[in-house]
Design a protein around this motif. Sequence first.
Motif, PDB file in Angstrom:
ATOM      1  N   TYR A 188     -19.258  -4.130  -1.984  1.00 51.36           N
ATOM      2  CA  TYR A 188     -19.641  -3.772  -0.618  1.00 51.36           C
ATOM      3  C   TYR A 188     -19.038  -4.753   0.378  1.00 51.36           C
ATOM      4  N   ASN A 189     -19.113  -6.028   0.045  1.00 55.50           N
ATOM      5  CA  ASN A 189     -18.544  -7.057   0.914  1.00 55.50           C
ATOM      6  C   ASN A 189     -17.029  -6.902   1.045  1.00 55.50           C
ATOM      7  N   PHE A 190     -16.370  -6.640  -0.066  1.00 56.16           N
ATOM      8  CA  PHE A 190     -14.903  -6.558  -0.050  1.00 56.16           C
ATOM      9  C   PHE A 190     -14.407  -5.425   0.838  1.00 56.16           C
ATOM     10  N   PHE A 191     -15.038  -4.260   0.756  1.00 57.67           N
ATOM     11  CA  PHE A 191     -14.541  -3.103   1.487  1.00 57.67           C
ATOM     12  C   PHE A 191     -15.110  -2.991   2.907  1.00 57.67           C
ATOM     13  N   LYS A 196     -13.315  -5.301   6.758  1.00 53.99           N
ATOM     14  CA  LYS A 196     -13.316  -4.982   8.189  1.00 53.99           C
ATOM     15  C   LYS A 196     -12.940  -6.203   9.022  1.00 53.99           C
ATOM     16  N   ARG A 197     -13.460  -7.383   8.640  1.00 51.81           N
ATOM     17  CA  ARG A 197     -13.099  -8.594   9.383  1.00 51.81           C
ATOM     18  C   ARG A 197     -11.606  -8.886   9.252  1.00 51.81           C
ATOM     19  N   LYS A 198     -11.083  -8.675   8.094  1.00 47.51           N
ATOM     20  CA  LYS A 198      -9.653  -8.898   7.882  1.00 47.51           C
ATOM     21  C   LYS A 198      -8.822  -7.949   8.739  1.00 47.51           C
ATOM     22  N   ALA A 199      -9.320  -6.734   8.937  1.00 46.69           N
ATOM     23  CA  ALA A 199      -8.609  -5.744   9.762  1.00 46.69           C
ATOM     24  C   ALA A 199      -8.854  -5.955  11.250  1.00 46.69           C
ATOM     25  N   GLY A 200      -9.620  -7.007  11.617  1.00 45.49           N
ATOM     26  CA  GLY A 200      -9.892  -7.289  13.017  1.00 45.49           C
ATOM     27  C   GLY A 200     -11.068  -6.528  13.596  1.00 45.49           C
ATOM     28  N   LYS A 201     -11.832  -5.830  12.744  1.00 44.58           N
ATOM     29  CA  LYS A 201     -12.979  -5.045  13.203  1.00 44.58           C
ATOM     30  C   LYS A 201     -14.255  -5.843  12.962  1.00 44.58           C
ATOM     31  N   ASN A 252     -16.115 -14.333  -0.492  1.00 42.32           N
ATOM     32  CA  ASN A 252     -15.029 -14.410   0.493  1.00 42.32           C
ATOM     33  C   ASN A 252     -13.978 -15.434   0.067  1.00 42.32           C
ATOM     34  N   LEU A 253     -14.441 -16.568  -0.453  1.00 42.30           N
ATOM     35  CA  LEU A 253     -13.510 -17.596  -0.929  1.00 42.30           C
ATOM     36  C   LEU A 253     -12.658 -17.065  -2.080  1.00 42.30           C
ATOM     37  N   ILE A 254     -13.302 -16.331  -3.004  1.00 49.50           N
ATOM     38  CA  ILE A 254     -12.559 -15.746  -4.131  1.00 49.50           C
ATOM     39  C   ILE A 254     -11.541 -14.731  -3.627  1.00 49.50           C
ATOM     40  N   PHE A 255     -11.940 -13.892  -2.661  1.00 51.10           N
ATOM     41  CA  PHE A 255     -11.011 -12.896  -2.107  1.00 51.10           C
ATOM     42  C   PHE A 255      -9.791 -13.571  -1.486  1.00 51.10           C
ATOM     43  N   LYS A 256     -10.032 -14.650  -0.725  1.00 50.07           N
ATOM     44  CA  LYS A 256      -8.924 -15.346  -0.073  1.00 50.07           C
ATOM     45  C   LYS A 256      -7.991 -15.988  -1.083  1.00 50.07           C
ATOM     46  N   MET A 261      -2.808 -15.905  -4.066  1.00 54.54           N
ATOM     47  CA  MET A 261      -2.086 -15.791  -5.335  1.00 54.54           C
ATOM     48  C   MET A 261      -1.286 -14.496  -5.409  1.00 54.54           C
ATOM     49  N   ALA A 262      -1.894 -13.378  -4.944  1.00 56.54           N
ATOM     50  CA  ALA A 262      -1.179 -12.100  -4.957  1.00 56.54           C
ATOM     51  C   ALA A 262       0.038 -12.142  -4.044  1.00 56.54           C
ATOM     52  N   GLY A 263      -0.107 -12.824  -2.879  1.00 55.09           N
ATOM     53  CA  GLY A 263       1.035 -12.960  -1.976  1.00 55.09           C
ATOM     54  C   GLY A 263       2.157 -13.776  -2.596  1.00 55.09           C
ATOM     55  N   GLN A 264       1.803 -14.851  -3.292  1.00 55.38           N
ATOM     56  CA  GLN A 264       2.817 -15.665  -3.950  1.00 55.38           C
ATOM     57  C   GLN A 264       3.525 -14.877  -5.041  1.00 55.38           C
ATOM     58  N   ILE A 265       2.744 -14.123  -5.810  1.00 57.13           N
ATOM     59  CA  ILE A 265       3.347 -13.297  -6.869  1.00 57.13           C
ATOM     60  C   ILE A 265       4.265 -12.240  -6.263  1.00 57.13           C
TER      61      ILE A 265
END
Length: 470
Positions: A188-191, A196-201, A252-256, A261-265
């Motif tokens: 629930y937090n992720f989506f 939403k915060r990541k999308a600026g909402k 949130n820390l785990i998501f970041k 890591m995904a960006g580096q990969i």
Amino acid sequence: MKTKSFDFRQIEWWITTLLFVSIVLFNLTSINSYRWLSSGSPSYAKIFIPTALYVTFYIFHMRLIPNYLKTKKIWPILGYGSLTLGLSFLFSSILTISLKASGFENLFQLYLGVIFLYISHQIGSLVLKGMFTPPRFPNYFFYNLTRLILTFIVMIFFLILGQKTIIDETVLILFLIFLPILLGIVTYNFFLVYGKRKAGKTKQANWYMALLLIAVFMTFMIIGASNNKEELVLIGFLINGIILLIIMPLSNLIFKKYEVMAGQILNLTTEVNQGNANLDFLRSQINPHFLFNALNTLYASALMENAEKTSDGIQKLGDMMRFMLHENQQAKIPLSREIDYLRNYIDLQMLRFGAQSNLEVDFQINDDSCQGMIAPMLLIPFLENAFKHGISSKEKSWIRMNLRCISGSVHLDLVNSVHQSKSKEKSEESSGIGLDNVKKRLNLVYPNRHQLNIISNDTDFFVHFSVQIQ
């Protein structure tokens, strides 16, 4: 989750490890276990029997089955599997009888049930793989989701099965109730909150967060009111505090961390793909047939006239080879060098085909405004394809090219004739080796900054290409 299948063997291994550790820890720390340990009795069975099952699972799941999938030899898995299962059951039986723990019949039912659950899980996994993976489905979303659900269901059945022998009731409650709730909150937090915060909402994210806290509190308040237990209201406040101060920040820390890591990969993958594309393109450009024909043409010219024309051709060929071997290895080169290479290529090809009376060519290169840097070898594939498949020694042929630069963008329009006699050759040699390669490089180097339109009919092959380099 959509682009590829999860590594379920590793996921199932770590879930089993978490389950094993939880079972052993709760058995060690439960009140009954302390009492049994003090009297020197059956608590050891609740430690060593799960260990025997865990080792057996590891041998089957992480050794024997992967080896079978690799070698397709059935006898090792039957032989070593039977031996492992037999020794595990024998060890557990001796331990059960010697320590006077749970009855032998319960242990037999446990092993029989575990075997049935594991076989059912493997068969179910194969069925899901056949039903929900490409090409039946466009991506792996449903396969990954249903496979995770299957694994969770099998785990719950195992917990229920082992309640009579090795599993504390607390472990069942933990994995059946609290773990799904925790995963649901994190999802629930992720989506809906973090996403939403990541999308600026931010406003929507705050509303979703408030909705979650209100729903949790109302659930405990309703349960407390229906059971006349006011302390459940306080527990609702406590759970909301845990969600707000621990679960949300930690997830949130785990998501970041995951995104970093995904960006580096992704960056490493992009660099590797670009390097492979450049290497493949270099190989496709150093075409032995083209070099052989060019040298033969130069040799014939030397016999027919003085060395002026031949030396000029040799110089152009040398410049092209130097470009391919050195500048082609760079990420970006001056656009002027790319156009020079294009001109040299045209001049050498016209040495071969310029005398053909049935060939009509028109090359317009307006490079007055062509400035900046560009990835090497982006323009030549289209022209090479035109010369390779647009010229016939018997039929009327034409190549028309217009290259220009407008407002920091390079525009290339190219049309060449199409000959039915070359259609088979075109399909066999895959004229798209260079074109497919340049498409991949454009997606890597100039995403959303290029346009490539290719139109073909019975008589013409048309290419419009533009790329924004500034």
